[in-house]
Scaffold this active site. Structure first.
Site, PDB file in Angstrom:
ATOM      1  N   ASP A  31       2.191   8.203  11.463  1.00  0.00           N
ATOM      2  CA  ASP A  31       2.226   6.970  10.545  1.00  0.00           C
ATOM      3  C   ASP A  31       0.883   6.807   9.821  1.00  0.00           C
ATOM      4  OD1 ASP A  31       4.919   6.582  10.166  1.00  0.00           O
ATOM      5  OD2 ASP A  31       4.977   5.578  12.338  1.00  0.00           O
ATOM      6  N   GLU A  83       3.034 -16.863  -3.866  1.00  0.00           N
ATOM      7  CA  GLU A  83       3.512 -17.307  -5.192  1.00  0.00           C
ATOM      8  C   GLU A  83       2.483 -16.960  -6.215  1.00  0.00           C
ATOM      9  OE1 GLU A  83       4.425 -19.529  -2.694  1.00  0.00           O
ATOM     10  OE2 GLU A  83       6.053 -18.181  -2.322  1.00  0.00           O
TER      11      GLU A  83
END
Lengths: 678, 569
Positions: free
Chosen positions: A305, A376
């Protein structure tokens, strides 16, 4: 267990004395049957002992010789059983502490009526639901079905930092014998007591019910075959000597047989296997079978990985690319100040880069406003007087500055493109509506990993990086890390398909994983290593569990597998090569009385026929003891190509095995005649 | 030793070296079912043969099917030959009117030819009719050699293929070996022999009047044709009792050269075919190098030992300049006798052009030891190759572990099953050779057959069983082998040496064929380089030496040291 366990020394009394006791217990012929070479040696020892007793009664002049031969034959057997006992003994201390934890376990089982009853953990069944509160030990392997808790798993992993276990997701597996530190969780038991993780670990460490591995079986067949051949040889010699007018005593034929059969490797074979598993345990890896350890030595392809193995896992700032009219220092300072309020690893890496490589001092000024990083807004920054410093995702910063892509200067856009093309992530820095430049965030490849891969390549092992990144990013990191191939945007299905394809081509694959969706690939791989922090499904599918949950371990595991096989091969070669010298000691000794001309073959110049035979037998016994440390430690291993390894080991153990016994037997012969033993 | 002697030896090896590649490639094409230049001539005949015998050449057999076909074929060949020998008095082409062969000798001879051993307990010209020689022995010379080649090809396929259950079709391989390889070569070599003066006639004999006026009956027969296949098929059974020392079997230095060249060619080239068929020619050369090294070392030791002469004879005034000439044909001399002796035993041929028993101690040790190494230098046609492959498997297994991987050879993993059958095969030689030798050495009536007292007598017995178990067929001389005991036990030794060895080897082939062929990498044990060649030589020497050294010490070795000490028995 703690990390970096040192193996206890051979002479450690806590190992030595129990091992000596066990060595005698292992003389039981029923137990020795597993080891044909040593079994034959024991039978021969019994026969010679009987002859010794007969000599005592009927032929006292010969008793001194047959008595010593008998004694050394018994030592040969004992040294072999001792080697195995020592290897087992080293794991036993660890196993005992685990057993102690286990025997004290009790469970609060949730009944159908919602009430709990306290029962011994050993009477739990699969499917039972138990409650475990803070301070209690988890009674068995299972899955958290309700709640979240921090758990101390140091009993298994040696890692004292607690880990979070919660229902659902990839962190739901709990292990019996570990302690809940906070909160209360509801656990469904998934494993029958007696076959739990801790049970398997104990069995493994103790070497109890150790199954012979495929290669060990094949090697045992070879050794048994050689033993049979030498049995024929020794029986035939008796007949041939009869023709020539020599009557050979059973004692000398027995001595010849035992020195010829491969007692060295026969005596050390199981110790090598146990020690190999033990080395793995000391690396904090538990293998479910010795077969997996062997397979590790054969691995052709490693699936690694990207995150955590090849790279640190977090993108880090690596460079500042200033806009026109902005100095790099100016950009670095702005980036630092704007990132102070960004607690993400990426934000911290910007601070580290600016204050480290660019030497920007930490600002002391009071800020008028601090804008923290959120998912955000995707930017952070501060307002200081007129300055409104911001750092964040390129589009977020552009929006903040009231600019569009087209408004941005060419240099700025080129810098953004360049960073993206090389697989990095660009961040923009702005002061109000003035763009200051670009921060290059990239996946930082771990130092030294490229050299590791080069070493693996020299060993003939391909490395394949698996990542969820897009192919551009993946290719950039792949080339930086020096892997041979990569799988980009890889899904668990892709991994499985890749493994199958490689296996079709005759390659053996190793991989590691921790999630439930890794389980099929872990099961398909020839060596599947699950992280201890992973799910129960992953741990069940894998054939090894890494207690440290470190994906880089795969490389060490492969090396341990190779070392195990190399140790076996080297000692087999050594053992067989030894026989040449023993022939030169014993054959002239047997026949020189009949054919004095054969004294020419006594090239070692051994004192007398009896001394020659006794010396060969003594050498044969002592060499086992001398090689126990090597069997336990494994032969020296340096990653290199097969041809270089073979050349080195052939030289050391093949040629060395030919020469050493000539010297050894000669020295023993000198001692034997100096002490007037015969 | 002389320069000329070494030149003679080197030239022969060079000639063989040149033929290895073309012949090896040709055989690889034949056994891969590809077209060759002989296909237009023989293709029709081949297809007709399959049709008549109801064989579907496309249908391949599993290892067991292949092995059973081979065993059935050999058993049929044995029964037919046994019947023919017993009944030769009633069969045609028996100009001398020989009676039927006694049962124990017929058993020994039939086994001997079916197993490609060609041990001669019979005297060809004094026991067998032309019909027995031609329809019996010569036919088996072809078929036993073709069987060996077929087996080797089947095992080659096991390494070449990946994950298959079949190894080819025995009947097809055997037919191809006979039609495309042995028959054409035998015709060419037989004609060459005729040109060199070997008789080829159906007449029984000619009668010559000697100078003293007595009548001498000189045996004749179809010698050239039998001689050709005797060498090409590494059979070694001569038309005459004294084999290639007889002036009608081997009249000149040139015929001697052709003899040795013919016996070496196919065996050596087949190893090259192996490399070609498994897709690694270097592997073929590596095996050939190991064989050549040991064989040339054998030639050198024999030549040296013979050239030294016998110190005991020198002491009583014999000129040592010519070395030990006892038992040698003057027209061949030291070098060509040493070469023939080493090649015939390294090869499982068994023809001889001199008296091996008359060699010096060390000179006689070499042929014996070369056989005990397993008849793999390069061994009998086919049998040498598969014998060598077993050694390669053992070498790879022992040393392959030292590179830190499960041992593999040509991409095939060597595991428990292969080891089990390899050990079963390897056990046969010491069991049969040492077992029968030790028993014979203790039985007074068996010892009575020995021609010489002392250690040389033991050598005679040891040599006989070594030659039989190795399917070589050469004799040391001196031992009276035509007794019920030796006929029977040597026959059993030959049967075990051939079939008890090859059945486990075929089982290995079956197991290997079913395995996936892994690609080689830098981590794989390289089996086609000098390191492997050295290792293979070491394993063969150590394994062979460890098994047979004690026996050899009591025979030729003690003879050698006794000679140096001036001791006789």
């Amino acid at each position: 267990m703690s990390k970096d366990h040192k193996a206890p020394g051979l002479l450690d009394p806590s190992i030595l004395f129990p091992a000596i006791r066990d060595a005698f217990a292992k003389l039981d012929p029923r137990k020795l049957l597993r080891n044909p070479v040593i079994f034959v040696t024991e039978i021969v020892a019994v026969v010679v002992t009987i002859l010794f007793i007969r000599d005592l009664a009927a032929n006292p002049g010969e008793a001194g010789f047959s008595g010593q031969i008998a004694a050394w034959l018994w030592f040969t057997v004992l040294f072999a059983t001792f080697a195995e006992a020592v290897a087992e003994g080293r794991g036993r201390a660890q196993a005992n502490s685990l057993k102690k934890t286990k025997s004290e376990l009790v469970a609060r089982r949730l009944g159908g009526n919602g009430k709990t009853e306290t029962i011994p953990a050993s009477s739990l069944k699969v499917g039972d639901i138990v409650l475990v509160a803070a301070g209690e030990l988890i009674p068995g392997d299972g899955e958290v079905i309700d709640g979240v808790a921090s758990v101390n798993e140091s009993a298994i992993t040696g890692e004292s930092a607690p880990v979070i276990r919660e229902s659902g997701g990839d962190r739901s597996a709990v292990t019996g014998g570990t302690q809940v530190l906070s909160d209360e969780i509801k656990i469904r038991i998934t494993v029958q007591p007696g076959s739990s993780f801790v049970d398997r670990m104990i069995a493994l460490i103790e070497g109890a019910q150790r199954q012979k591995t495929p290669n060990e079986i094949a090697l045992s067949i070879l050794l048994s075959g050689l033993t049979l051949i030498f049995l024929f040889v020794c029986v035939a010699i008796w007949g041939l000597a009869g023709y020539s007018g020599t009557v050979l005593s059973v004692t000398v034929l027995a001595a010849l047989l035992v020195t010829l059969i491969p007692t060295t490797i026969g005596g050390l074979l199981s110790a090598i296997g146990i020690a190999g598993m033990d080395r793995l345990v000391r690396f904090n890896v538990i293998a479910t079978s010795g077969r997996a350890v062997e397979a590790a030595g054969d691995v052709d392809t490693l699936l690694l990985d990207k995150t955590g193995t090849i790279t640190f896992g977090n993108r880090m700032a690596s460079d500042f690319l200033a806009a026109p009219g902005v100095t790099p220092t100016e950009l670095a300072e702005a980036a630092l100040i704007a990132s102070l309020s960004d607690e993400t690893p990426e934000g911290r890496s910007v601070v580290a880069l600016a204050s480290g490589e660019f030497g920007i001092p930490m600002p002391k000024a009071e800020f008028d406003a601090v804008i923290g990083f959120t998912a955000e807004t995707r930017l952070s920054g501060v307002d200081i007087g007129q300055r409104r410093l911001r750092k964040g995702a390129v589009d977020a910063v552009l929006k903040f500055s009231g600019l569009t892509q087209q408004d941005a200067p060419d240099e700025f856009r080129r810098a953004v493109d360049q960073v993206a093309r090389t697989g990095g992530t660009p961040l923009a820095v702005a002061d109000g509506n003035r763009l200051l430049g670009v921060i290059h965030l990239k996946d930082v490849v771990k130092p030294g990993i490229k050299e590791r891969f080069a070493a693996l390549r020299a060993m003939g092992i391909r490395t394949v990086m698996v990542t969820g990144d897009n192919p551009v990013t993946a290719a950039a990191i792949a080339s930086e890390a020096g892997v041979d191939d990569f799988l980009a945007q890889a899904t668990p299905e892709d991994k499985l398909a890749y493994i199958r394809r490689e296996q079709q081509g005759g390659r053996l694959i190793a991989m590691c994983g921790d999630g439930t969706n890794d389980a099929p690939a872990l099961a398909q791989a020839d060596v599947g290593v699950a992280m201890q922090t992973g799910t129960q499904a992953a741990r069940e599918a894998a054939n090894m569990v890494d207690l440290d949950s470190s994906p880089t371990k795969l490389i060490e595991i492969v090396e341990i597998g190779k070392q195990l096989l190399m140790t076996r091969g080297s000692l087999t070669t050594f053992s067989i090569a030894n026989d040449v010298a023993k022939y030169f000691a014993i054959i002239p000794a047997l026949f020189v009385a009949t054919y004095p001309a054969l004294e020419a073959l006594n090239i070692m110049g051994l004192t007398s026929p009896q001394s020659a035979i006794l010396s060969a037998v003594i050498f044969n016994a002592l060499i086992i003891v001398a090689l126990i440390p090597l069997a336990l430690k494994g032969v020296a291993y340096r990653p290199s190509g097969a041809a270089a390894l073979l050349q080195r080991n052939l030289l050391v153990y093949g040629v060395g095995g030919l020469i050493l016994p000539f010297a050894g037997i000669k020295v023993i012969d000198l001692a034997v005649s100096a002490l007037h033993l015969v | 030793m002389t320069i000329v002697g070494w030149l003679q030896i080197s030239l022969l090896f060079l000639a063989v070296l040149f033929v290895i590649k073309p012949l090896g490639l040709y055989m690889a094409r034949v056994f891969s079912g590809e077209r060759t230049f002989l296909s237009p001539v023989l293709g029709r005949l081949e297809r007709d043969l399959y049709r008549v015998s109801g064989i579907n050449p496309e249908k391949e057999q599993s290892w067991l099917g292949y092995t059973l076909a081979m065993l059935a074929f050999s058993l049929t060949g044995f029964l037919a030959l046994y019947a023919m020998l017993r009944l030769q008095a009633y069969l045609p082409l028996n100009p001398q009117g020989f009676p039927g062969v006694p049962s124990d000798l017929a058993f020994n001879t039939a086994v001997s030819f079916v197993t490609n051993t060609n041990w001669q307990n019979y005297g060809g010209e004094s026991t067998l009719s032309h019909f027995s020689q031609m329809a019996g022995l010569t036919v088996q010379n072809f078929l036993s050699a073709a069987t060996g080649m077929a087996l080797a090809v089947a095992i080659t396929r096991a390494f070449a293929r990946s994950k298959v259950a079949t190894l080819g079709n025995f009947w097809v391989d055997m037919t191809k070996a006979t039609l495309y390889v042995l028959l054409p070569l035998a015709i060419v070599v037989a004609l060459a022999f005729v040109a060199m003066g070997l008789p080829q006639t159906l007449d029984a004999s000619v009668t010559a009047t000697t100078l003293e006026g007595a009548n001498q009956v000189i045996s004749l027969g179809p010698v050239a044709s039998q001689e050709a296949i005797k060498q090409l098929g590494t059979n070694g059974g001569g038309f005459f009792n004294v084999n290639a020392a007889h002036p009608f079997e081997n009249p000149t230095a040139w015929s001697n050269y052709l003899n040795i060249f013919a016996m070496l060619s196919i065996s050596a080239a087949l190893v090259y075919s192996f490399g070609q068929m498994v897709g690694n020619r270097r592997q073929g050369w590596a095996l050939i190098s190991a064989m050549a090294f040991l064989l040339i070392a054998g030639v050198a030791v024999t030549y040296w030992a013979e050239a030294q002469g016998n110190t005991i004879l020198t002491a009583i005034g014999v000129d040592p300049a010519l070395g030990n000439m006892e038992g040698k044909e003057v027209r061949f001399g030291q070098a060509m006798t040493a070469l023939y002796a080493a090649v015939t035993t390294g090869l499982s041929d068994g023809g001889v052009n001199g008296m091996l028993g008359s060699l010096t101690g060390l000179g006689g040790l070499v042929p014996m030891f070369l056989m005990q190494l397993g008849e793999v230098l390069p061994g009998g046609v086919g049998s040498g190759l598969y014998g060598m492959l077993v050694f390669a498997l053992l070498a790879v297994f022992v040393a392959g572990l030292m590179v830190g991987r499960t041992p593999e050879f040509l991409g095939k993993k060597i595991e428990g099953r292969e080891m089990k059958f390899a050990m079963l095969a390897v056990l046969i030689l010491p069991l049969v050779i040492l077992g029968f030798t030790a028993v014979s050495a203790m039985l007074p009536f068996a010892v009575a057959s020995v021609g010489t007292a002392g250690p040389h007598g033991l050598s005679e017995i040891l040599y006989a069983y070594t030659s039989a178990a190795g399917n070589n067929g050469s004799a040391f001389g001196g031992l009276t082998g035509n007794t019920v005991w030796y006929n029977t036990t040597l026959g059993i030794a030959m049967l075990l040496g051939r079939f008890a060895y090859v059945v486990p080897v075929m089982a290995i082939a079956g197991s290997l064929a079913a395995k996936v062929k892994s690609p080689a990498s830098a981590g794989t044990f390289p089996t086609d380089g000098p390191l492997f060649v050295g290792l293979l030589i070491g394993i063969i020497l150590i394994l062979g030496g460890l098994q047979f050294l004690p026996a050899l010490v009591l025979g030729p070795v003690v003879e050698h040291f006794a000679m140096l000490a001036g001791q006789t028995f």
